[in-house]
Design a protein around this motif. Sequence first.
Motif, PDB file in Angstrom:
ATOM      1  N   UNK A   1     -53.763   4.278  13.700  1.00 18.89           N
ATOM      2  CA  UNK A   1     -54.469   3.091  13.243  1.00 18.89           C
ATOM      3  C   UNK A   1     -55.121   3.250  11.882  1.00 18.89           C
ATOM      4  N   UNK A   2     -54.888   4.382  11.203  1.00 17.66           N
ATOM      5  CA  UNK A   2     -55.493   4.654   9.901  1.00 17.66           C
ATOM      6  C   UNK A   2     -54.413   4.588   8.819  1.00 17.66           C
ATOM      7  N   UNK A   3     -54.557   3.734   7.803  1.00 17.59           N
ATOM      8  CA  UNK A   3     -53.554   3.688   6.739  1.00 17.59           C
ATOM      9  C   UNK A   3     -53.531   4.990   5.960  1.00 17.59           C
ATOM     10  N   UNK A   4     -52.327   5.455   5.640  1.00 19.73           N
ATOM     11  CA  UNK A   4     -52.169   6.741   4.954  1.00 19.73           C
ATOM     12  C   UNK A   4     -51.112   6.647   3.862  1.00 19.73           C
ATOM     13  N   UNK A   5     -51.308   7.408   2.810  1.00 26.14           N
ATOM     14  CA  UNK A   5     -50.244   7.688   1.849  1.00 26.14           C
ATOM     15  C   UNK A   5     -49.422   8.860   2.376  1.00 26.14           C
ATOM     16  N   UNK A   6     -48.122   8.816   2.153  1.00 25.65           N
ATOM     17  CA  UNK A   6     -47.267   9.985   2.362  1.00 25.65           C
ATOM     18  C   UNK A   6     -46.637  10.298   1.017  1.00 25.65           C
ATOM     19  N   UNK A   7     -46.994  11.442   0.452  1.00 24.65           N
ATOM     20  CA  UNK A   7     -46.514  11.848  -0.863  1.00 24.65           C
ATOM     21  C   UNK A   7     -45.404  12.882  -0.671  1.00 24.65           C
ATOM     22  N   UNK A   8     -44.213  12.533  -1.167  1.00 25.04           N
ATOM     23  CA  UNK A   8     -43.019  13.315  -0.868  1.00 25.04           C
ATOM     24  C   UNK A   8     -42.433  13.886  -2.156  1.00 25.04           C
ATOM     25  N   UNK A   9     -42.455  15.217  -2.315  1.00 25.39           N
ATOM     26  CA  UNK A   9     -41.839  15.832  -3.505  1.00 25.39           C
ATOM     27  C   UNK A   9     -40.328  15.857  -3.379  1.00 25.39           C
ATOM     28  N   UNK A  10     -39.656  16.193  -4.478  1.00 22.34           N
ATOM     29  CA  UNK A  10     -38.187  16.235  -4.465  1.00 22.34           C
ATOM     30  C   UNK A  10     -37.663  17.244  -3.450  1.00 22.34           C
ATOM     31  N   UNK A  11     -38.298  18.393  -3.375  1.00 28.58           N
ATOM     32  CA  UNK A  11     -37.918  19.424  -2.404  1.00 28.58           C
ATOM     33  C   UNK A  11     -39.103  19.678  -1.495  1.00 28.58           C
ATOM     34  N   UNK A  12     -38.874  19.641  -0.193  1.00 27.50           N
ATOM     35  CA  UNK A  12     -39.998  19.849   0.720  1.00 27.50           C
ATOM     36  C   UNK A  12     -39.516  20.453   2.035  1.00 27.50           C
ATOM     37  N   UNK A  13     -40.439  21.113   2.703  1.00 31.62           N
ATOM     38  CA  UNK A  13     -40.166  21.692   4.013  1.00 31.62           C
ATOM     39  C   UNK A  13     -40.069  20.582   5.053  1.00 31.62           C
ATOM     40  N   UNK A  14     -39.120  20.714   5.944  1.00 30.43           N
ATOM     41  CA  UNK A  14     -38.990  19.719   7.016  1.00 30.43           C
ATOM     42  C   UNK A  14     -39.916  20.039   8.187  1.00 30.43           C
ATOM     43  N   UNK A  15     -40.444  21.260   8.208  1.00 26.71           N
ATOM     44  CA  UNK A  15     -41.239  21.691   9.362  1.00 26.71           C
ATOM     45  C   UNK A  15     -42.737  21.721   9.094  1.00 26.71           C
ATOM     46  N   UNK A  16     -43.125  21.691   7.838  1.00 26.47           N
ATOM     47  CA  UNK A  16     -44.545  21.821   7.493  1.00 26.47           C
ATOM     48  C   UNK A  16     -45.000  20.631   6.664  1.00 26.47           C
TER      49      UNK A  16
END
Length: 325
Positions: A52-67
């Motif tokens: 119920x809390x609005x959030x940004x999700x900041x996604x770099x070009x390369x990122x871990x799928x597990x962390x």
Amino acid sequence: MNANRKAAVKKVKTLVLSPLGEIEPFRAKIEETFATVFLPNHVERDQHSYGGVPCDILVPELYSSTKLIIYVHGGSFAGGSRDSYRNFCSSLAHDASCRVIVPEFRLPPTYPYPASIDDVYAVFVAVYQEQLVNLKADKAEIVLAADGSGASIAIAVLFRLSEAYKKAVCNLLLFSPWLDMSSSAPLIKNKKARDEVLAGENLHRAVDVYTYAANFANPLVSPLQAVKEKFESFPPVYIQMGGAELLVSQAEQLRDIVQSVGGTVELDLWPKMMFLFQMADEFLPESHLAIEKVGKFLNKREESESEEEKEERRKILRKNDIVVD
């Protein structure tokens, strides 16, 4: 003090509520100073509601799928937002090769303690459950990160987590943390104690807005007031801050407590640097180096720089008496 340092100090002071400051102008100044439309390093932004809390999700070009990282912003408890922290958290996402979730948690005085903690806790639980589903695994890897007053909120969430949830926290990452707002804390008792950014009276004003006086020593407000047993199952802690900060003594106390119960803490002090110097990257080359070092710590990876880049880094570090392992 050179012009760049003066500009850096002026910028980070924006995040500190003055003793007589009004809340709305304080918030507006943070947004004016830090909010940006363009994100660095080709980081992309998405939005999602967790718990119920609005959030940004900041996604770099390369990122871990597990962390991933849940970032609890500072701002003297009463200020800061997804907008104002988007640039800094995008840099963190890039250097850590990790998605960063920035919750828009409720702020005092309209929503006093424990509203901020409740919101971040709800985000953590929802993110944890989503990770388990997406990864089809029985464990998630979450870095809980925060700066300034956000450290109090992040550690309060950690204290409230069940053991199952707590095991998912692979690291606690803190920048210039505020850890003791109690009346017995030296910085609260001595309101005139100060460095070039922060004074005891700033902490006193901020916690006054956050909650009532009888609550200042509550461990969910002042983590250093918690009993040692609360720290026994802490994840590895990384604290990064300027060596010239008033708050160094509180960070050292946290380090000593966690280590006394068998935990691990790396206290990364940058000599001559001020409170939240990492957020003044247009003025200080150390800001970039510091966030790169955080990324290296979180990923335990070797640097992939050219010899020229490494030598330039070494020159800057030597100039500022900084030792990097």
